[in-house]
Design an enzyme around this catalytic site. Structure first.
Site, short mmCIF file in Angstrom:
data_model
loop_
_atom_site.label_atom_id
_atom_site.label_comp_id
_atom_site.label_asym_id
_atom_site.label_seq_id
_atom_site.Cartn_x
_atom_site.Cartn_y
_atom_site.Cartn_z
N HIS A 304 10.42 -0.79 -0.23
CA HIS A 304 10.80 0.57 0.19
C HIS A 304 12.20 0.85 -0.32
CE1 HIS A 304 11.46 4.07 2.74
NE2 HIS A 304 10.16 4.10 2.88
N ASP A 361 2.57 1.97 4.68
CA ASP A 361 1.23 2.04 4.07
C ASP A 361 0.49 0.72 4.10
OD1 ASP A 361 2.90 4.23 2.01
OD2 ASP A 361 1.13 4.83 3.14
C1 SDX Z 1 6.08 5.56 1.06
O1 SDX Z 1 10.72 7.12 0.58
C2 SDX Z 1 10.01 7.12 1.65
O2 SDX Z 1 10.47 7.26 2.76
C3 SDX Z 1 8.52 6.95 1.40
C4 SDX Z 1 7.66 6.73 2.64
C5 SDX Z 1 7.61 7.97 3.53
O3 SDX Z 1 7.37 7.83 4.74
O4 SDX Z 1 7.71 9.09 2.96
O5 SDX Z 1 8.16 5.64 3.41
C6 SDX Z 1 6.21 6.44 2.27
O6 SDX Z 1 5.98 6.08 -0.02
C7 SDX Z 1 6.16 4.08 1.23
C8 SDX Z 1 6.10 3.31 -0.13
C9 SDX Z 1 4.63 3.21 -0.54
N1 SDX Z 1 4.55 2.68 -1.94
C10 SDX Z 1 4.13 1.42 -2.16
O7 SDX Z 1 3.86 0.61 -1.29
C11 SDX Z 1 4.00 1.08 -3.64
C12 SDX Z 1 4.57 -0.31 -3.90
N2 SDX Z 1 6.03 -0.28 -3.71
C13 SDX Z 1 6.83 -0.07 -4.85
O8 SDX Z 1 6.32 0.53 -5.96
C14 SDX Z 1 8.31 0.21 -4.52
O9 SDX Z 1 8.72 -0.74 -3.63
C15 SDX Z 1 8.69 1.59 -3.99
C16 SDX Z 1 8.14 2.66 -4.85
C17 SDX Z 1 8.23 1.75 -2.62
C18 SDX Z 1 10.21 1.64 -4.00
O10 SDX Z 1 10.61 1.66 -5.30
P1 SDX Z 1 12.16 1.49 -5.71
O11 SDX Z 1 13.06 1.66 -4.54
O12 SDX Z 1 12.39 2.34 -6.90
O13 SDX Z 1 12.25 -0.03 -6.06
P2 SDX Z 1 12.20 -0.58 -7.52
O14 SDX Z 1 10.96 -0.12 -8.19
O15 SDX Z 1 13.52 -0.28 -8.15
O16 SDX Z 1 12.06 -2.18 -7.26
C19 SDX Z 1 13.20 -2.99 -7.05
C20 SDX Z 1 12.74 -4.39 -7.46
C21 SDX Z 1 12.13 -4.42 -8.87
O17 SDX Z 1 12.28 -5.73 -9.36
P3 SDX Z 1 13.59 -6.06 -10.32
O18 SDX Z 1 13.60 -4.99 -11.41
O19 SDX Z 1 14.80 -5.96 -9.40
O20 SDX Z 1 13.33 -7.44 -10.84
O21 SDX Z 1 11.69 -4.84 -6.58
C22 SDX Z 1 10.49 -4.98 -7.34
C23 SDX Z 1 10.67 -4.20 -8.61
O22 SDX Z 1 9.86 -4.75 -9.65
N3 SDX Z 1 9.42 -4.41 -6.50
C24 SDX Z 1 8.22 -4.94 -6.36
C25 SDX Z 1 7.56 -4.11 -5.44
N4 SDX Z 1 8.37 -3.12 -5.06
C26 SDX Z 1 9.53 -3.31 -5.74
N5 SDX Z 1 7.62 -6.03 -6.91
C27 SDX Z 1 6.35 -6.27 -6.52
N6 SDX Z 1 5.65 -5.53 -5.62
C28 SDX Z 1 6.23 -4.44 -5.08
N7 SDX Z 1 5.54 -3.70 -4.21
#
Ligand code: SDX
Length: 426
Positions: A304, A361
């Site tokens: 998140h 989620d």
């Molecule tokens: C919602 O914003 C809100 O409030 C949203 C929400 C709401 O109520 O409105 O809470 C609802 O959208 C919840 C999120 C649902 N999405 C998912 O579950 C999809 C999976 N999660 C990710 O795609 C991600 O964690 C996000 C989209 C939720 C957050 O993305 P960010 O903040 O842009 O994080 P990032 O992509 O920059 O990741 C940071 C690091 C990366 O690795 P490095 O580059 O540092 O090596 O963490 C890794 C990412 O690769 N990473 C993950 C991951 N999420 C982040 N690696 C594996 N699995 C994951 N789920």
């Protein structure tokens, strides 16, 4: 040390940045005149460190796993309020008195029908039309039936209409997709009960509302009701900032929510858990894939932008899953996989170091499954929950005396000036 002023040094010159401090002590550096004074802008992909507004609606402390609507903790509201109360709180700013709630619920109940002509929209869709696309399109079409103007009475009535009718549109979209007759709203049922009735009743049988399912849906709607400046809410504010009407702004928010990185994640979680189950429950394999950047695979429902400790909503939903499934006397093998996946991830350096925890989620889809909600309607449920938050944020944006149309800047990295070479000479 007081953080009431900030200095920026650029090109050897010092610039003072005004500081805004929120009621919870959050610090915002004002950059309104940055470009005029320095010629520079800030650059922040995904706005991860950029505040777009001051807001009094929802407070989130991602480090402490705190979430409050108008100062009330989400846990407290789940315990003591129903979804219409939370809608009233978010939109009008205070919890309603008994009389105020009765009037509000009466209005929501008596505006839940949609214009009979709107049923023609559903007829134009194929059965497999994505419900979120249908919801977004028909939500925007409400402005064709309900005039939009600045009259406060009309504006408040349109808020009631939207809150009342979106669940009818959602249920009608579902009925159309399975080829069943529409079930009309009933005035004797609660908001959640009426939706469940429109979704699952069939004319030839008596549908008996299960109070446990009704209360569980109400809880899930409360948990999703707002979440400060998330992607879809920022979209609603951005579209509304151009003076687009409420229905069009909410339609844009529904579209933003549909993405699997946002509200679509609850569907993606179920697909992922099914994939793991069909692959013999090999959780470790999928965890390793999620850690391998080249796999393009992520653990859906994990991570998140704001929560770096735990998502309080996930905790409430996880415990609700245990309670509901045992009361319903049903087992769900996907819940066991989800719990084991969570346990393994919380012990894995990759996830721990990146502070990746289950978000709202991760467990919500399992609860929708337990309630008999079809997977393709999970994100629609998220939208129905988020609707009061979108509306409240839209109103706050419209009433902000400093409101300006959203128009971010950019840093250009394309070609420098060059003459067009005539086609014959290219
Ligand atoms: C919602 O914003 C809100 O409030 C949203 C929400 C709401 O109520 O409105 O809470 C609802 O959208 C919840 C999120 C649902 N999405 C998912 O579950 C999809 C999976 N999660 C990710 O795609 C991600 O964690 C996000 C989209 C939720 C957050 O993305 P960010 O903040 O842009 O994080 P990032 O992509 O920059 O990741 C940071 C690091 C990366 O690795 P490095 O580059 O540092 O090596 O963490 C890794 C990412 O690769 N990473 C993950 C991951 N999420 C982040 N690696 C594996 N699995 C994951 N789920």
């Amino acid at each position: 040390m007081a953080m009431d002023s900030a200095k920026l040094i650029l090109g050897g010159k010092e610039f003072e940045l005004p500081v805004t401090t929120g009621s919870e002590g959050e610090i915002g550096l004002g950059i309104k005149s940055l470009r005029a004074e320095t010629g520079a802008i800030t650059l922040d992909s995904g706005y991860a460190n950029t505040g777009s507004c001051e807001s009094a609606i929802t407070f989130i402390d991602g480090e402490k796993g705190i979430m409050r609507y108008r100062g009330y903790s989400i846990e407290d509201l789940c315990e003591h309020a129903i979804f219409p109360e939370v809608c009233y709180l978010l939109v009008f700013g205070s919890l309603p008195s008994t009389e105020e709630l009765e009037t509000f619920v009466h209005d929501l109940t008596h505006h839940s029908l949609i214009h009979e002509d709107m049923k023609k929209f559903f007829e134009g869709y194929p059965p497999n039309a994505p419900p979120m696309s249908v919801l977004s399109t028909i939500a925007a079409s409400l402005s064709a039936y309900y005039p939009v103007n600045d009259d406060p009475a009309i504006s408040e009535l349109n808020i009631i209409r939207l809150l009342a009718k979106l669940k009818t549109i959602a249920a009608f979209a579902y009925k159309k997709s399975i080829g069943q007759a529409y079930v009309y709203p009933r005035n004797d049922l609660s908001y959640a009960g009426d939706f469940l009735h429109m979704m699952f009743a069939v004319p030839s049988e008596d549908y008996e509302l299960d109070p446990l399912i009704e209360r569980t849906l109400d809880l899930l709607l409360i948990l999703h009701a707002d979440h400060e400046q998330n992607c879809s809410t920022a979209t609603v504010r951005m579209v509304g900032s151009s003076d687009a009407n409420l229905f069009s702004s909410i339609s844009a928010g529904i579209s933003a929510l549909s993405g699997h990185l946002h509200g679509g994640a609850n569907v993606a979680v179920i697909k992922m858990l099914n994939m793991i189950r069909e692959d013999g429950g090999n959780i470790r394999k999928y965890m390793e894939m999620a850690k391998d950047k080249s796999s393009n695979f992520r653990l859906m429902g994990f991570g998140h932008r704001v929560y770096k400790n735990f998502d309080p909503r996930a905790n409430v939903i996880k415990s609700a899953n245990d309670r509901i499934l045992s009361e319903l006397g049903t087992e769900d093998p996907l819940l066991d996989i989800a719990k084991e996946l969570e346990r393994m991830a919380l012990e894995d350096e990759y996830f721990v170091s990146r502070k990746l925890y289950p978000n709202v989620d991760f467990y919500s889809g399992l609860l929708y499954r337990a309630m008999g909600i079809p997977t393709n309607m999970f994100t629609v449920m998220f939208a129905l929950g988020r609707l009061p938050g979108w509306i409240a944020q839209w109103i706050e944006m419209k009433n902000d005396p400093r409101k300006r149309i959203y128009r971010p800047r950019q840093i250009y990295t394309g070609s420098l000036s060059r003459p067009v070479v005539p086609l014959a000479d290219r």
